[in-house]
Design an enzyme around this catalytic site. Structure first.
Site, PDB file in Angstrom:
ATOM      1  N   GLU A 152       0.814  -1.224   0.000  1.00 16.98           N
ATOM      2  CA  GLU A 152       0.000   0.000   0.000  1.00 16.98           C
ATOM      3  C   GLU A 152       0.849   1.276   0.000  1.00 16.98           C
ATOM      4  O   GLU A 152       0.803   2.080   0.945  1.00 16.98           O
ATOM      5  CB  GLU A 152      -0.968   0.000   1.178  1.00 16.98           C
ATOM      6  CG  GLU A 152      -2.021  -1.078   1.051  1.00 16.98           C
ATOM      7  CD  GLU A 152      -3.163  -0.946   2.058  1.00 16.98           C
ATOM      8  OE1 GLU A 152      -2.961  -0.353   3.121  1.00 16.98           O
ATOM      9  OE2 GLU A 152      -4.257  -1.469   1.767  1.00 16.98           O
ATOM     10  N   GLU A 309      -6.644  -8.057  -0.723  1.00 18.29           N
ATOM     11  CA  GLU A 309      -7.013  -8.107   0.697  1.00 18.29           C
ATOM     12  C   GLU A 309      -8.486  -7.765   0.854  1.00 18.29           C
ATOM     13  O   GLU A 309      -9.011  -6.902   0.152  1.00 18.29           O
ATOM     14  CB  GLU A 309      -6.250  -7.053   1.525  1.00 18.29           C
ATOM     15  CG  GLU A 309      -4.778  -7.245   1.646  1.00 18.29           C
ATOM     16  CD  GLU A 309      -4.141  -6.137   2.516  1.00 18.29           C
ATOM     17  OE1 GLU A 309      -4.870  -5.501   3.311  1.00 18.29           O
ATOM     18  OE2 GLU A 309      -2.938  -5.912   2.371  1.00 18.29           O
TER      19      GLU A 309
HETATM   20  C1  GLA Z   1      -4.219  -2.681   4.788  1.00 17.24           C
HETATM   21  C2  GLA Z   1      -2.835  -3.284   4.876  1.00 17.24           C
HETATM   22  C3  GLA Z   1      -2.758  -4.483   5.735  1.00 17.24           C
HETATM   23  C4  GLA Z   1      -3.626  -4.365   6.964  1.00 17.24           C
HETATM   24  C5  GLA Z   1      -5.028  -4.035   6.553  1.00 17.24           C
HETATM   25  C6  GLA Z   1      -5.975  -3.920   7.701  1.00 17.24           C
HETATM   26  O1  GLA Z   1      -4.922  -3.056   3.715  1.00 17.24           O
HETATM   27  O2  GLA Z   1      -2.287  -3.561   3.626  1.00 17.24           O
HETATM   28  O3  GLA Z   1      -1.410  -4.670   6.091  1.00 17.24           O
HETATM   29  O4  GLA Z   1      -3.117  -3.375   7.793  1.00 17.24           O
HETATM   30  O5  GLA Z   1      -5.022  -2.791   5.901  1.00 17.24           O
HETATM   31  O6  GLA Z   1      -7.280  -3.662   7.275  1.00 17.24           O
END
Ligand code: GLA
Ligand code: ZN
Length: 685
Positions: A152, A309
């Site tokens: 991210e 995710e």
């Molecule tokens: C993001 C991050 C993860 C985690 C999630 C929690 O998407 O990439 O590492 O922290 O949030 O929702």
């Protein structure tokens, strides 16, 4: 059997796993549970930089060797992180240039993640070095399906190194300080520069008073562009370090829906596959999430993407972390697939024992058990994905409607001092997406580089900035018979955020057949009305509008509806201009959802776009994926709490989950999904 580019013969299923937080005895339990749940792709090594490199000269990958070996032994594959998303404490102590300077101008100290300055020489050396070390070590490792650079990417830095790089970036863009002064209109408030090193990063120490208001929009716009590119450079450094050693490696990083600071359209060109993290808030409508999927899908011309995710149950970072109700995780997973995802992944596989994500949902909860509601739901979905095999993998989603979504216009509009602080680019765009999605139309999100030939209808609210070539492209589109819809604050500025001479809608004037004389802005709770004297298809009577009220002067355009109130009562609020074989609409204010729905019906009929199903009940989402061979797969999702009966019109479907055939009326249970291969008219359309 067909396999996708990652070498899977079914949709990959898995997520972020953090074995570095656990004793190896727990790894074995996890892997046994993964097997039970049909998990076959694990993202690992996302946040383990310190473990991998405890100091400048030592590396330690033996733990990772063991983890990969264990997964491989169990026929699971790896999405290998480069571990660089949080820099080690030793690195921050020894090389403080890696620490960012924040918006308030404060130099950060060590801590947190996603924390490295993108211009830091240390970060730019150590991060690609780590990626290279990993590539060297695992270049022959077949278990690795793809590479996951950092995590991210995001945020901004305002340090002196960033400032220096920014000046270099500006030199390349403008060539001379004079052309920069012209582009930025710097005679305003005596902001002209006489040398490059006078230019400083725009934060609260310089041209920002608060987060959202700035006295120097062109500078801020360019810094935002620079920051997005500068972070992208960091991605590329790691990617190139991997590809130098493994040229065929598939490399990506995870996006965050419509994340404002990064121009994902530019980023997408550097990704082998697009991946994103979906964390809707409970108040988000399903159509809002669908729009985010559509945006992500459109970044790479409709190629399937990865849902990298999602939480199996709840997040920990929203104000109130609602559990996904029974069936909702499955439904949302299929919504991603319905909108073009070819992978379903979670954050996280096992809940941490400590630190800030210990209350974030996970496939394996603190109890470690396999009989929890969440684990059972994950395992059921795992089984379904196995049964679905590769049926629709790789299938794309040709659409007839293109909805404009462009980061630079968004930055410019939202940085603008006036006319309204309540203008929200994503919200205005969503207003247009929502009715079409809810009525069963396929929609792409498009931008300045999109080839428009496949579209019949282009919706372009807030088309504020006109990139070179765009007006010509849109004009050709309408001339050849297309329908274009735009509205207030469109055709306003060039790429430097300078207003076009002659005012808005600038180069779109002729297509729209009007010009904008003034624009009124009222607090969002104040509204005006949109009044139709003659019926225009489903549009009739009165609707509400608010936010901005553009007072246009029509030239060749036809007045379709007028304002019902205020000193501009009776002036045009909706217009339509015939241009060549097509029509160009202008909506001068921000209408309510009732108008948007009727307008969508009218536009669809007039432009000839087809819904996938007629009379779709509210709360039912439908989409279609089409394989290379022309096979069609319909995804029908019931977002409601109640069973719904809907008409399939003349569609006949073979349900891939139950084997049943559906035709005529279809009953769909609450939160359930039907994935159907089309049987009727196969190959004849
Ligand atoms: C993001 C991050 C993860 C985690 C999630 C929690 O998407 O990439 O590492 O922290 O949030 O929702
Ligand atoms: Zn910096």
């Amino acid at each position: 059997m067909k396999s996708n580019s990652l070498g899977f013969t079914k949709l990959p299923y898995g997520g972020d796993w953090n074995p570095e937080q656990w004793d190896p005895s727990v790894w074995k339990e996890d892997v046994a549970l993964f097997k039970q749940a049909g998990i076959d792709l694990l993202s690992i090594n996302i946040f383990s930089w310190t473990l991998n490199q405890p100091d400048e000269k030592s590396w330690n990958f033996s733990w990772l060797d063991d983890v990969i070996a264990l997964l491989k032994k169990n026929k699971m594959r790896v999405c290998l992180g480069t571990s660089t998303a949080a820099h080690p404490a030793w690195m921050a102590s020894k090389y403080p240039d890696i620490l960012r300077v924040d918006f308030q101008g404060r130099k950060r100290k060590y801590g947190d993640r996603h924390n490295s300055c993108p211009s830091s020489p240390a970060y730019r050396k150590f991060a690609p070095q780590m990626a290279g070390k990993l590539a060297e070590r695992y270049k022959n490792e077949e278990a690795i399906a793809l590479w996951h650079v950092s995590n991210e990417f995001g945020g901004e830095c305002y340090c002196e190194n960033c400032e220096k790089r920014f000046r270099e970036w500006l030199k390349k863009r403008y060539g001379s300080i004079e052309s920069l002064n012209t582009a930025w209109n710097t005679r305003f408030w005596s902001q002209s520069y006489t040398a490059w090193d006078q230019i400083v990063a725009p934060n609260q120490l310089t041209v920002h008073w608060e987060t959202t208001s700035t006295s120097h929009q062109s500078l801020v716009l360019d810094y935002t562009r620079f920051n997005s590119e500068n972070l992208l450079d960091c991605y590329k450094l790691e990617r190139d370090a991997i590809k130098t050693i493994i040229p065929e490696a598939i490399v990506t990083t995870n996006f965050m829906s419509s994340y404002r600071p990064l121009n994902y359209r530019d980023w997408a060109t550097e990704m082998d596959i697009i991946a994103w993290d979906n964390y809707p808030f409970p108040e988000h409508q399903p159509s809002y999430t669908a729009m985010m999927h559509a945006l992500i899908r459109s970044l790479k011309q409709g190629e399937p993407f990865m849902l990298m995710e999602q939480t199996p149950s709840q997040t920990n970072w929203q104000p109130y972390n609602q559990l996904k109700r029974p069936g909702v995780m499955r439904l949302m997973s299929y919504q991603a697939v319905a909108q073009g995802a070819d992978a379903v992944m979670f954050f996280q596989m096992r809940r941490s024992r400590g630190a800030c994500e210990k209350f974030h949902g996970a496939v394996i909860e603190h109890s470690g058990r396999s009989d929890t509601r969440v684990f059972l739901e994950v395992a059921d979905l795992g089984k379904e994905l196995q049964d679905l095999k590769n049926s629709f993998m790789g299938a794309t989603m040709p659409a007839e409607i293109g909805l404009w979504f462009e980061w630079e216009s968004r930055w410019a509009v939202e940085n603008s001092m006036g006319p309204s602080c309540a203008l929200d680019y994503v919200a205005e765009t969503y207003k247009y997406y929502r009715p079409f999605n809810e009525m069963g139309y396929m929609i792409d999100l498009i931008g300045p580089d999109t080839n428009l030939s496949q579209y019949k209808l282009i919706l372009a609210p807030l088309l504020y900035m006109i990139h070179p070539g765009v007006a010509e492209k849109l004009s050709a589109f309408v001339e050849q018979g297309g329908t274009l819809v735009t509205g207030f604050m469109s055709g306003v500025a060039d790429v430097n955020d300078r207003v076009f001479p002659g005012g808005a809608p600038g180069p779109l004037k002729e297509i729209l057949g009007l010009w904008s004389e003034e624009i009124d802005a009222l607090a969002p709770e104040h509204s005006n009305s949109i009044v139709f004297y003659d019926e225009a298809g489903p549009l009739k009577g009165e609707y509400q509008c608010n936010l901005l009220f553009d007072l246009v002067r029509v030239e060749t355009a036809e007045e379709v509806a007028v304002y019902g109130d205020d000193f501009y009562l009776g002036r045009a609020v909706v217009t339509r201009n015939s241009f060549g074989k097509g029509k160009a609409w202008y909506v001068a204010s921000s209408p309510d959802n009732t108008f948007m729905k009727d307008f969508a019906c009218h536009l669809a009929a007039q432009s000839g776009v087809k819904a996938l199903l007629k009379n779709l009940p509210l709360g039912i989402e439908v989409s279609r994926r089409t394989s290379e061979k022309g096979e069609e797969f319909y995804f029908i999702l019931n977002h409601k709490e109640t069973q719904v009966k809907l008409e399939l019109d003349d569609l006949e479907l073979q349900n891939l989950l139950t084997g049943q055939r559906h035709s005529g009326a279809l009953k769909i249970l609450p939160k359930d999904v039907v994935i159907g291969r089309k049987l009727t008219g196969l190959g004849t359309e």
